[in-house]
Write a protein that holds these residues in place. Structure first.
Motif, mmCIF file in Angstrom:
data_model
loop_
_atom_site.group_PDB
_atom_site.id
_atom_site.type_symbol
_atom_site.label_atom_id
_atom_site.label_comp_id
_atom_site.label_asym_id
_atom_site.label_seq_id
_atom_site.Cartn_x
_atom_site.Cartn_y
_atom_site.Cartn_z
ATOM 1 N N SER A 52 50.492 0.838 0.370
ATOM 2 C CA SER A 52 51.585 0.777 -0.642
ATOM 3 C C SER A 52 52.546 2.326 -0.664
ATOM 4 C CB SER A 52 50.892 1.003 -2.004
ATOM 5 O OG SER A 52 50.204 2.298 -2.318
ATOM 6 N N GLY A 53 52.341 3.005 0.438
ATOM 7 C CA GLY A 53 53.104 4.085 0.379
ATOM 8 C C GLY A 53 54.512 3.948 0.693
ATOM 9 N N GLU A 54 54.905 3.034 1.494
ATOM 10 C CA GLU A 54 56.421 2.975 1.596
ATOM 11 C C GLU A 54 57.155 2.322 0.268
ATOM 12 O OE1 GLU A 54 59.477 1.496 5.027
ATOM 13 O OE2 GLU A 54 57.484 0.887 5.304
ATOM 14 N N GLU A 55 56.258 1.560 -0.502
ATOM 15 C CA GLU A 55 57.277 1.037 -1.496
ATOM 16 C C GLU A 55 57.094 2.293 -2.514
ATOM 17 O OE1 GLU A 55 55.581 -1.899 -5.443
ATOM 18 O OE2 GLU A 55 54.709 -2.141 -3.589
ATOM 19 N N ASP A 58 60.108 4.113 -1.370
ATOM 20 C CA ASP A 58 61.423 3.545 -2.084
ATOM 21 C C ASP A 58 61.671 3.573 -3.192
ATOM 22 O OD1 ASP A 58 61.658 2.577 0.818
ATOM 23 O OD2 ASP A 58 61.025 0.589 0.649
ATOM 24 N N LYS A 59 60.639 3.663 -4.017
ATOM 25 C CA LYS A 59 60.903 3.854 -5.382
ATOM 26 C C LYS A 59 61.532 5.283 -5.948
ATOM 27 C CE LYS A 59 57.486 0.811 -7.506
ATOM 28 N NZ LYS A 59 56.372 0.734 -8.028
ATOM 29 N N GLU A 60 60.884 6.045 -5.160
ATOM 30 C CA GLU A 60 61.296 7.485 -5.236
ATOM 31 C C GLU A 60 62.560 7.996 -4.770
ATOM 32 O OE1 GLU A 60 59.557 12.138 -4.348
ATOM 33 O OE2 GLU A 60 58.345 10.476 -3.462
ATOM 34 N N LEU A 61 63.091 7.286 -3.584
ATOM 35 C CA LEU A 61 64.519 7.259 -3.105
ATOM 36 C C LEU A 61 65.246 6.952 -3.840
ATOM 37 C CD1 LEU A 61 63.922 6.810 0.734
ATOM 38 C CD2 LEU A 61 64.841 8.769 -0.100
ATOM 39 N N THR A 62 64.840 5.575 -4.723
ATOM 40 C CA THR A 62 66.088 5.178 -5.509
ATOM 41 C C THR A 62 66.316 6.101 -6.661
ATOM 42 O OG1 THR A 62 65.080 2.935 -4.755
ATOM 43 C CG2 THR A 62 66.310 3.046 -7.077
ATOM 44 N N ARG A 63 65.029 6.594 -7.362
ATOM 45 C CA ARG A 63 65.298 7.267 -8.568
ATOM 46 C C ARG A 63 66.051 8.852 -8.071
ATOM 47 N NH1 ARG A 63 59.777 6.094 -8.899
ATOM 48 N NH2 ARG A 63 59.182 8.146 -8.263
ATOM 49 N N LEU A 64 65.807 9.278 -6.906
ATOM 50 C CA LEU A 64 66.508 10.620 -6.342
ATOM 51 C C LEU A 64 68.120 10.210 -6.019
ATOM 52 C CD1 LEU A 64 63.874 12.176 -3.983
ATOM 53 C CD2 LEU A 64 64.915 13.191 -6.042
ATOM 54 N N SER A 65 68.259 9.122 -5.623
ATOM 55 C CA SER A 65 69.629 8.594 -5.374
ATOM 56 C C SER A 65 70.459 8.540 -6.684
ATOM 57 C CB SER A 65 69.543 7.129 -4.642
ATOM 58 O OG SER A 65 70.959 6.769 -4.583
ATOM 59 N N THR A 77 63.372 3.738 8.955
ATOM 60 C CA THR A 77 61.957 3.825 9.314
ATOM 61 C C THR A 77 61.161 4.914 8.350
ATOM 62 O OG1 THR A 77 62.439 6.069 10.652
ATOM 63 C CG2 THR A 77 62.662 3.913 11.685
ATOM 64 N N TRP A 78 59.946 4.743 8.536
ATOM 65 C CA TRP A 78 59.100 5.683 7.348
ATOM 66 C C TRP A 78 59.280 6.922 7.505
ATOM 67 C CZ3 TRP A 78 55.296 5.296 3.775
ATOM 68 C CH2 TRP A 78 54.406 6.268 3.502
ATOM 69 N N ASN A 79 59.461 7.723 8.828
ATOM 70 C CA ASN A 79 59.506 8.943 8.950
ATOM 71 C C ASN A 79 60.873 9.402 8.419
ATOM 72 O OD1 ASN A 79 57.135 9.753 10.119
ATOM 73 N ND2 ASN A 79 57.640 9.320 12.134
ATOM 74 N N GLU A 80 62.237 8.657 8.746
ATOM 75 C CA GLU A 80 63.426 9.035 8.034
ATOM 76 C C GLU A 80 63.314 9.019 6.814
ATOM 77 O OE1 GLU A 80 65.499 6.125 10.209
ATOM 78 O OE2 GLU A 80 66.192 7.388 11.945
ATOM 79 N N LYS A 81 62.631 7.779 6.049
ATOM 80 C CA LYS A 81 62.323 8.190 4.484
ATOM 81 C C LYS A 81 61.762 9.312 3.998
ATOM 82 C CE LYS A 81 62.627 3.188 4.164
ATOM 83 N NZ LYS A 81 61.972 1.706 3.641
ATOM 84 N N LYS A 82 60.557 9.483 4.584
ATOM 85 C CA LYS A 82 60.008 10.864 4.253
ATOM 86 C C LYS A 82 60.756 11.919 4.437
ATOM 87 C CE LYS A 82 55.689 11.336 4.641
ATOM 88 N NZ LYS A 82 54.649 11.256 3.654
ATOM 89 N N SER A 115 56.831 10.253 -9.969
ATOM 90 C CA SER A 115 56.509 10.605 -8.505
ATOM 91 C C SER A 115 55.375 10.881 -8.181
ATOM 92 C CB SER A 115 57.599 11.506 -7.874
ATOM 93 O OG SER A 115 58.812 11.003 -7.835
ATOM 94 N N VAL A 116 54.921 11.840 -9.184
ATOM 95 C CA VAL A 116 53.277 12.341 -9.087
ATOM 96 C C VAL A 116 52.439 11.373 -9.366
ATOM 97 C CG1 VAL A 116 51.870 14.009 -10.401
ATOM 98 C CG2 VAL A 116 54.296 14.829 -9.848
ATOM 99 N N ILE A 117 52.504 10.407 -10.358
ATOM 100 C CA ILE A 117 51.817 9.512 -10.691
ATOM 101 C C ILE A 117 51.462 8.455 -9.324
ATOM 102 C CG2 ILE A 117 51.553 7.357 -12.072
ATOM 103 C CD1 ILE A 117 52.512 8.845 -14.299
ATOM 104 N N GLU A 118 52.547 8.258 -8.900
ATOM 105 C CA GLU A 118 52.638 7.233 -7.508
ATOM 106 C C GLU A 118 51.832 8.014 -6.580
ATOM 107 O OE1 GLU A 118 56.902 5.324 -8.556
ATOM 108 O OE2 GLU A 118 56.752 6.748 -6.967
ATOM 109 N N LYS A 119 52.024 9.291 -6.187
ATOM 110 C CA LYS A 119 51.306 9.865 -5.115
ATOM 111 C C LYS A 119 49.651 9.935 -5.572
ATOM 112 C CE LYS A 119 55.318 12.731 -3.446
ATOM 113 N NZ LYS A 119 56.210 11.889 -3.770
ATOM 114 N N VAL A 120 49.565 10.519 -6.815
ATOM 115 C CA VAL A 120 48.080 10.525 -7.126
ATOM 116 C C VAL A 120 47.450 9.110 -7.139
ATOM 117 C CG1 VAL A 120 46.272 11.100 -9.188
ATOM 118 C CG2 VAL A 120 48.344 12.734 -8.564
ATOM 119 N N GLU A 121 48.106 8.188 -7.544
ATOM 120 C CA GLU A 121 47.389 6.898 -7.373
ATOM 121 C C GLU A 121 47.003 6.469 -5.852
ATOM 122 O OE1 GLU A 121 50.350 4.420 -9.431
ATOM 123 O OE2 GLU A 121 49.378 4.565 -11.087
ATOM 124 N N ILE A 122 47.740 6.847 -5.037
ATOM 125 C CA ILE A 122 47.109 6.504 -3.573
ATOM 126 C C ILE A 122 46.004 7.463 -3.366
ATOM 127 C CG2 ILE A 122 47.990 7.012 -1.228
ATOM 128 C CD1 ILE A 122 50.793 6.113 -2.225
#
Length: 131
Positions: A52-55, A58-65, A77-82, A115-122
């Motif tokens: 679920s990390g890439e999903e 993507d959500k974090e990028l959408t919010r930041l955008s 790519t994953w690395n480019e997104k990170k 963002s914090v919730i998504e990271k902690v859930e992982i």
């Protein structure tokens, strides 16, 4: 990339091996038992991040955008997104500091909380925000 078994299936097989075969051998050796449990947990984090990390990214990028007024086409790519997420989070950090954003600036804090919730859930699958 191989088809079967998948990376998550391999990680789960190693976790199963650690819990069923390795850990019982270290019941009387606290340090090794502890290290086995930590290893089991780290494998779970990796497995959940693969699933679920890439999903979440993507959500974090959408919010930041949206917050930063950036283009909505993201790297492939994953690395480019990170890397882009890290860069945009630094930009957001600088805005919060420079403009002294307060709790009234809810869109910023909503993004941070999500963002914090998504990271902690992982990291912790038992984490919940429910009371």
């Amino acid at each position: 990339m191989q088809d079967k078994p998948s990376a998550t299936e391999l990680l789960e097989a190693i976790q199963d091996f650690l819990m069923k075969e390795v850990l019982p051998e270290f019941r009387d050796k606290d340090l090794l038992a502890y290290k086995t449990l930590v290893s089991w947990n780290m494998l779970g984090v990796i497995s959940r991040e693969i699933r679920s990390g890439e999903e979440s990214l993507d959500k974090e990028l959408t919010r930041l955008s949206s917050l930063l007024g950036k283009k909505s086409e993201f790297p492939k790519t994953w690395n480019e997104k990170k890397n882009l997420t890290s860069s945009w989070n630094e930009e957001l950090r600088d805005i919060i500091r420079k403009e002294k954003k307060s709790l009234e600036d809810t869109e910023y804090w909503k993004h941070i909380k999500e963002s914090v919730i998504e990271k902690v859930e992982i990291v912790n699958p038992r984490f919940t925000t429910e009371s």
